[in-house]
Design a protein around this motif. Structure first.
Motif, PDB file in Angstrom:
ATOM      1  N   SER A  34      74.549  10.927  52.794  1.00 21.66           N
ATOM      2  CA  SER A  34      74.042  11.295  54.113  1.00 21.66           C
ATOM      3  C   SER A  34      73.277  10.168  54.783  1.00 21.66           C
ATOM      4  N   TRP A  47      82.689  13.142  57.045  1.00 20.10           N
ATOM      5  CA  TRP A  47      82.183  12.791  58.379  1.00 20.10           C
ATOM      6  C   TRP A  47      83.300  12.811  59.418  1.00 20.10           C
ATOM      7  N   THR A 228      73.360   9.133  61.129  1.00 18.60           N
ATOM      8  CA  THR A 228      74.128   9.606  59.979  1.00 18.60           C
ATOM      9  C   THR A 228      75.465   8.871  59.955  1.00 18.60           C
TER      10      THR A 228
END
Length: 263
Positions: A34, A47, A228
């Motif tokens: 993360s 992602w 992120t």
């Protein structure tokens, strides 16, 4: 021979300086963690699933594609009409008009954004797709004017005269002679115009509302709120998209160069 190798080494160093930071982003988009860290804790497509699975990222991508394609059509149409009017004209007034049309490319984009905001706000066009498309059309028009104007200036004017001598009306001469000759330039201008609209973030920050959030603006907001690996996934998608546009532009230019001797 020594200078040749030094020159090649210098070019390779410059390319590495430009490309290595971009290449470092791509592996991070496949991280299973993360946080943006090296070495990667593992490989994962989580992602990309987050970005392409719906939500704010997919909405922002759809907004960017819609605004970019609409602004491209408008800018190519207006740029082609402007180039047709200026191609065969001379004089200080024409030079001033050319400079005026190219000014959005010269003036810093923040000035264009502020000027667009103060122009569109009294018309209640801020926080709307119409206002954002109009502002993006302004910055995209120069990218359409330059290649089309260059193609028209290089076009032999005797072709249109020959068409008229054969009985063609001005409209038929345009559709049968002029338009096919400048079509590659229009395609090249359209690719540049779309890239200018798709990559814009400054104008989107001032003009777009919550429903018109584009992909670059969503990325800018993500940099301020929480960083992120989803940002690197979006950046990778944009890199692939921009590279595809560049390759398309190169293909269009090669096709135009091959068609020129035959014409």
């Amino acid at each position: 021979m020594v200078w040749t190798w030094l020159y090649r080494g210098f070019c390779a160093a410059v390319l590495a300086f430009l490309l290595v930071p971009i290449a470092a982003i791509v592996p991070l988009s496949f991280s299973s963690g993360s946080f943006l860290t090296y070495p990667l804790p593992g490989l994962s497509l989580r992602w990309y699933a987050e970005v392409l699975g719906g939500g704010k990222w997919l909405t922002a991508l759809a907004n960017s594609l819609f605004v970019g394609s609409t602004a491209t059509v408008a800018s190519v149409t207006l740029g082609t009409l402007a180039a047709l009017g200026l191609a065969r004209q001379r004089g200080p007034l024409v030079a001033a008009l050319k400079l005026l049309m190219l000014s959005p490319m010269i003036v810093p984009v923040i000035l264009v954004a502020v000027g667009s905001y103060f122009f569109l706000a009294p018309l209640s066009l801020t926080s709307s797709y119409t206002g954002l498309i109009l502002a993006h059309t302004v910055i995209a028009v120069p990218f359409a004017v330059i290649p089309v104007l260059t193609a028209l200036e290089l076009l032999d004017p005797n072709l249109a005269r020959a068409a008229a001598a054969c009985g063609a009306t001005p409209a038929i001469a345009f559709w049968r002679v002029t338009l096919p000759a400048i079509l590659p330039a229009m395609a090249s201008g359209a690719l540049f115009a779309f890239a200018a609209s798709f990559d814009d973030v400054v104008i989107a920050l001032l003009i777009a509302g919550p429903e018109q959030r584009t992909l670059p603006r969503e990325m800018f907001s993500g940099l301020r709120d929480s960083i992120t690996p989803a940002l690197t996934a979006v950046a990778t998608i944009m890199i692939v998209f921009s590279t595809t546009l560049f390759l398309l532009m190169q293909a269009v230019q090669r096709r135009a160069r091959r068609a020129a001797p035959r014409a």
